[in-house]
Design a protein around this motif. Structure first.
Motif, PDB file in Angstrom:
ATOM      1  N   GLY A 592       8.563  34.960 -42.275  1.00 36.76           N
ATOM      2  CA  GLY A 592       8.732  34.642 -40.865  1.00 36.76           C
ATOM      3  C   GLY A 592      10.192  34.380 -40.565  1.00 36.76           C
ATOM      4  O   GLY A 592      11.064  35.203 -40.868  1.00 36.76           O
ATOM      5  N   TRP A 593      10.468  33.218 -39.995  1.00 34.05           N
ATOM      6  CA  TRP A 593      11.857  32.828 -39.702  1.00 34.05           C
ATOM      7  C   TRP A 593      12.376  31.813 -40.718  1.00 34.05           C
ATOM      8  O   TRP A 593      13.374  31.137 -40.462  1.00 34.05           O
ATOM      9  N   GLY A 594      11.713  31.682 -41.837  1.00 33.89           N
ATOM     10  CA  GLY A 594      12.253  30.869 -42.909  1.00 33.89           C
ATOM     11  C   GLY A 594      11.433  29.664 -43.293  1.00 33.89           C
ATOM     12  O   GLY A 594      11.339  29.317 -44.460  1.00 33.89           O
ATOM     13  N   ASN A 595      10.813  28.959 -42.329  1.00 28.67           N
ATOM     14  CA  ASN A 595       9.971  27.811 -42.653  1.00 28.67           C
ATOM     15  C   ASN A 595       8.983  27.591 -41.517  1.00 28.67           C
ATOM     16  O   ASN A 595       9.078  28.208 -40.448  1.00 28.67           O
ATOM     17  N   GLY A 596       8.028  26.702 -41.760  1.00 28.33           N
ATOM     18  CA  GLY A 596       6.955  26.496 -40.800  1.00 28.33           C
ATOM     19  C   GLY A 596       7.429  25.963 -39.459  1.00 28.33           C
ATOM     20  O   GLY A 596       6.906  26.342 -38.408  1.00 28.33           O
ATOM     21  N   ARG A 597       8.422  25.052 -39.461  1.00 28.47           N
ATOM     22  CA  ARG A 597       8.922  24.525 -38.192  1.00 28.47           C
ATOM     23  C   ARG A 597       9.526  25.641 -37.352  1.00 28.47           C
ATOM     24  O   ARG A 597       9.262  25.759 -36.151  1.00 28.47           O
ATOM     25  N   ALA A 598      10.365  26.459 -37.989  1.00 30.39           N
ATOM     26  CA  ALA A 598      10.986  27.562 -37.261  1.00 30.39           C
ATOM     27  C   ALA A 598       9.940  28.582 -36.808  1.00 30.39           C
ATOM     28  O   ALA A 598      10.003  29.089 -35.687  1.00 30.39           O
ATOM     29  N   ASN A 599       8.965  28.876 -37.676  1.00 30.66           N
ATOM     30  CA  ASN A 599       7.937  29.858 -37.317  1.00 30.66           C
ATOM     31  C   ASN A 599       7.141  29.401 -36.103  1.00 30.66           C
ATOM     32  O   ASN A 599       6.833  30.190 -35.200  1.00 30.66           O
ATOM     33  N   ARG A 600       6.767  28.125 -36.090  1.00 37.04           N
ATOM     34  CA  ARG A 600       5.933  27.592 -35.018  1.00 37.04           C
ATOM     35  C   ARG A 600       6.642  27.718 -33.667  1.00 37.04           C
ATOM     36  O   ARG A 600       6.036  28.082 -32.653  1.00 37.04           O
ATOM     37  N   LEU A 601       7.942  27.449 -33.656  1.00 40.29           N
ATOM     38  CA  LEU A 601       8.694  27.503 -32.408  1.00 40.29           C
ATOM     39  C   LEU A 601       9.116  28.922 -32.053  1.00 40.29           C
ATOM     40  O   LEU A 601       9.056  29.330 -30.882  1.00 40.29           O
ATOM     41  N   ALA A 602       9.549  29.693 -33.054  1.00 39.60           N
ATOM     42  CA  ALA A 602      10.076  31.030 -32.774  1.00 39.60           C
ATOM     43  C   ALA A 602       8.990  31.976 -32.288  1.00 39.60           C
ATOM     44  O   ALA A 602       9.245  32.825 -31.421  1.00 39.60           O
ATOM     45  N   LEU A 603       7.771  31.858 -32.825  1.00 37.47           N
ATOM     46  CA  LEU A 603       6.704  32.730 -32.346  1.00 37.47           C
ATOM     47  C   LEU A 603       6.395  32.435 -30.873  1.00 37.47           C
ATOM     48  O   LEU A 603       6.201  33.357 -30.074  1.00 37.47           O
ATOM     49  N   ARG A 604       6.337  31.144 -30.519  1.00 34.94           N
ATOM     50  CA  ARG A 604       6.121  30.792 -29.111  1.00 34.94           C
ATOM     51  C   ARG A 604       7.226  31.375 -28.243  1.00 34.94           C
ATOM     52  O   ARG A 604       6.978  31.887 -27.143  1.00 34.94           O
ATOM     53  N   ALA A 605       8.463  31.322 -28.726  1.00 34.82           N
ATOM     54  CA  ALA A 605       9.585  31.823 -27.946  1.00 34.82           C
ATOM     55  C   ALA A 605       9.514  33.337 -27.779  1.00 34.82           C
ATOM     56  O   ALA A 605       9.726  33.872 -26.685  1.00 34.82           O
ATOM     57  N   VAL A 606       9.198  34.049 -28.866  1.00 34.92           N
ATOM     58  CA  VAL A 606       9.146  35.517 -28.801  1.00 34.92           C
ATOM     59  C   VAL A 606       8.037  35.980 -27.860  1.00 34.92           C
ATOM     60  O   VAL A 606       8.231  36.877 -27.030  1.00 34.92           O
ATOM     61  N   VAL A 607       6.864  35.366 -27.977  1.00 33.87           N
ATOM     62  CA  VAL A 607       5.755  35.765 -27.112  1.00 33.87           C
ATOM     63  C   VAL A 607       6.057  35.401 -25.659  1.00 33.87           C
ATOM     64  O   VAL A 607       5.717  36.141 -24.732  1.00 33.87           O
TER      65      VAL A 607
END
Length: 809
Positions: A592-607
């Motif tokens: 993903g984007w490197g870790n769970g915190r980043a993944n959780r936020l970055a997916l929301r941002a991309v969508v």
């Protein structure tokens, strides 16, 4: 009664049959049709390339024991989910190319010639996959399809189910052949400068001997002995040989013609022999992008190429995360997996995929239990059953982690658990954790805190707590709790506004949803001022030294950029598309984007950025210095997959301006541009790595030869050794398995033109030496690829051995 008929013609080799049957047995699809069990049948008609109709009547079989579970949902219009695929008996069913439509070639394959043209050139592995076919009242359906030019036997699989969930299936086959045909056996590749002796098979299936002229030509290469007369006995075959000499790299085409009886064209890639040099850029197609790329001045002739990949932004990332999130097990990753699966139906609907959203919603609903549907029932976008398994695994992990949770973990898990309101276990868990987080609020409105905490960390933690408590405001008690919490938290953030010194903290406060009015505008301005722009036009939010997240660790750039997107959403002055380009370019399917915190936020941002449905058609153009290099036009269905455009890029030495644009502009499409070339091999400082390769200069087709690999390396390092092979060479698996058994090698993989060995760390002064066997299958003067030895943890530490030349008789 109408029935859904699924028709497939699939690849048939010993291994594939087992995989195919096991898959259907492991993932139950349908029930048996009551009419079929009574002895009736469904009729499927296929139209071949000459438009003649093959009627394939399949007597329905008894129900498969592996599909004993009922269909969970009735399909509208009498039909139900299903699949149609067509591939050769010698091909793999699951090797089909994505995006193939009924009877048509995918855009990265050669298109078939016009009707009646003498040349066969369209050879897809799978050419038909129909997810839903509804029969008429008599139980019959007709599918007009264009049969490819591959001469083989096609296997047709038909599975049917009724609205009540009953199921049946049948299998038949038909042959695609010619009375007399020619087939050049081309290797997977050649290298620039190779000379190969290529076999050409001529087959006669008639009862009489055939004598005809054979002509072999290769575009972009020289052919010796390409014109002769051959005589083939009745029901027999002969093999002729021609010599092919290739000069420079690039695609070539081998065409063989047998008089007026048959003509076939096969593509052949010619690889460069120099050291590869690649530059990449990425972004989105929200606006035309002009990028500067500098090509090497000493590129080998013909080796300069450009490759443009276009992929769906939000939808592509969502699909990737749904398939890979279950492999990550930290508390941040578990929270991300729960939130991802729970929000998947909503996100898929927002991205214009309601059928996929319905499949996921059904899979997660306790009232529906386990969903009985094929993997492609949602159009190939998602595997609903895998998502159900993902939620089950994440739930177990979340329950273990929440037995003695800290507040930081609780804030992460609340949103993920509450994203599943129909799951009583997760719903109760989310409520309990939200109460736990709310209790961590101090009288001054801040949340958490402790010895050694900085004010910056405390403010970020307060924002995280507020987001978690607000997420649990669905019940009356939760709404009262959230109201009290946010009132105090808003006051705390207002009082400490002057202490917000960096863009990351400002973005975290904005994304909490607590700040409003003038405070929100001031924080937005601070975030905008902190943004930085890269050379490719993408924008990111850097993390200043000393800034930490709520868990006390330094946040990643991806996490900060995602927070900037969420905090600036709706801000007309924010460069949201450029921020999205930065997020898309930083995504990797495995992590993903490197870790769970980043993944959780970055997916929301991309969508959030790329949720608009794709237009019906998009034209993508790539230019160099204002001149078109390549372009393509794609429909919305094709744009759900990664698209590839590749073209020669001769004359790219030095700096040039490359422009990528979409017509119309589409923020939801990302791109990756790569300019590649091959340069002469030069001696480089290997910094302690030494590799030597002893390979034979002469060999004979079909007889194994021995290759010796020797390496001197620093101790304690895991290494990767990649050895280049000539065209047509195959490794002897037994010799490599023996190296693994001895402990010299951890594992090995092979591919066209190379074998890769994983080497375990070695002790001080312990050299590496291994012998492996290679079997040549192609005669000629053939070059190997370069061999390399690199440190796994330090890809910049590498030692090369230039290519060698084999003479194979």
């Amino acid at each position: 009664m109408k029935r859904t008929v699924i028709v497939g013609v699939v690849g048939f080799i010993a291994g594939v049959v087992a995989v195919f049957l096991v898959l259907f047995a492991a993932q139950p699809l349908m029930r048996s049709s009551a009419d079929a069990l009574a002895g009736s049948f469904n009729e499927v008609r296929l139209v071949d390339r000459d438009e003649s109709i093959h009627a394939l009547k399949a007597q329905a079989a008894a129900p498969m024991e592996a599909v004993a579970e009922p269909m969970m949902e009735e399909a509208e219009g009498g039909g139900g989910p299903g699949a149609v695929a067509i591939g050769g008996m010698d091909d793999g069913f699951f090797g089909k190319k994505k995006g193939a439509s009924r009877g048509g070639p995918t855009k990265d394959e050669a298109k078939p010639q016009d009707e009646g043209a003498p040349s066969r050139a369209w050879f897809p592995e799978t050419f038909l996959f129909e997810p839903l076919v509804v029969t008429d009242d008599s139980g019959a359906a007709t599918l007009p399809v264009r049969v490819p030019d591959r001469l083989t036997r096609w296997r047709v699989l038909a599975l049917a189910h009724s609205r009540s969930g009953a199921q049946a299936g049948a299998v038949t086959s038909f042959a695609g052949t010619l009375p007399t045909y020619v087939d050049p056996v081309v290797p997977a590749f050649l290298r620039a400068g190779d000379t190969a002796r290529v076999p050409v098979q001529v087959v006669n299936t008639t009862e009489s001997a055939v004598e005809a002229p054979l002509k072999v030509a290769v575009t972009g290469a020289v052919v010796e002995g390409g014109l002769r007369t051959v005589r083939v006995p009745a029901r027999g075959s002969v093999v002729e040989y021609v010599t092919v000499r290739v000069a420079g790299p690039g695609p070539v085409a081998v065409r063989a013609a047998l008089g007026d009886a048959d003509s076939v064209e096969r593509p052949l890639d010619v690889w460069p022999t120099g050291r590869p040099v690649v530059q990449t850029r990425s972004g989105t197609l929200a606006t035309p992008r002009t990028l500067s790329l500098t090509g090497p001045a000493d590129a080998q002739e013909g080796s300069e190429r450009v490759r443009l990949q276009v992929y769906p932004g939000g939808l592509g990332v969502l699909r990737s995360e749904l398939s890979s999130a279950g492999g990550r097990a930290s508390v941040e990753d578990v929270a991300h997996a729960l939130l991802l699966a729970g929000k998947a139906p909503e996100l898929l609907t927002a991205l214009g995929e309601p059928d996929a959203a319905k499949a996921v919603r059904s899979a997660l609903s306790p009232s529906h239990g386990r969903v009985a549907m094929p993997p492609e029932s949602s159009g190939g976008l998602v595997d609903a059953e895998s998502i159900r398994v993902l939620v089950a695994q994440a739930t177990q992990r979340a329950l273990r982690m929440s037995r003695t949770p800290d507040v930081v973990a609780g804030t992460l898990l609340v949103e993920g658990a509450l994203a599943h309101p129909d799951n009583p276990v997760l719903a109760r868990l989310g409520e309990r954790l939200a109460g736990w987080v709310a209790q961590a609020q101090r009288p001054d409105g801040t949340c958490q805190g402790g010895d050694g905490w900085t004010l910056q960390r405390l403010l970020v933690a307060t924002a995280d707590c507020a987001r978690a408590v607000v997420a649990a405001s669905g019940s009356p008690a939760g709404a009262r709790r959230a109201s009290r919490f946010t009132a105090l938290a808003e006051g705390a953030l207002e009082r400490n506004r002057a202490h917000v010194k960096d863009g990351y903290t400002a973005a975290a406060l904005l994304s909490s949803g607590v700040v409003k009015g003038s405070l929100r505008e001031a924080l937005r301005a601070q975030v905008r001022d902190a943004l930085k722009k890269r050379e490719d036009g993408s924008v990111y939010l850097p993390v200043e030294s000393g800034v930490v997240a709520a868990n006390g660790e330094s946040p990643t750039e991806a996490e900060a950029t995602a927070l900037a997107v969420l905090g600036l959403e709706g801000d007309p002055q924010a460069p949201l598309a450029d921020l999205g380009a930065s997020l898309l370019s930083g995504y990797a399917p495995s992590t993903g984007w490197g870790n769970g915190r980043a993944n959780r936020l970055a997916l929301r941002a991309v969508v959030s950025l790329f949720k608009e449905p794709l237009p019906a058609r998009v034209r993508v153009v790539l230019e160099r210095d204002g001149q078109a290099v390549t372009e393509g036009t794609y429909d919305a269905k094709a744009l759900r997959e990664v698209l590839v455009m590749e073209a020669p890029a001769t004359g790219s030495a030095g700096a040039h301006a490359w422009t990528v644009r979409a017509e119309p502009a589409v923020p939801g499409l990302g791109f990756a541009l790569a300019l590649s070339a091959a340069v002469p091999w030069a001696k480089e400082d290997s910094r302690g790595l030494e590799l030597a390769v002893a390979s034979p200069r002469e060999a004979k087709v079909g007889q194994p030869v021995e290759v010796t690999l020797q390496a001197t390396t620093p101790s304690g390092l895991a290494l990767e050794l990649r050895h280049g092979l000539p065209a047509g060479a195959q490794v002897d698996a037994a010799s490599l398995d023996a190296l693994v058994a001895s402990g010299s090698v951890s594992s090995w993989t092979s591919e066209d033109g190379a074998v890769t060995l994983k080497l375990p760390p070695r002790g001080p002064g312990t050299p590496f030496q291994a012998r492996l066997r290679v079997i040549p299958t192609l005669a000629g003067t053939l070059q190997t690829g370069a061999s390399s030895l690199r440190v796994v943890a330090r890809p910049d530490l590498v030692s090369y051995v230039p290519p060698a030349t084999w003479a194979v008789r």
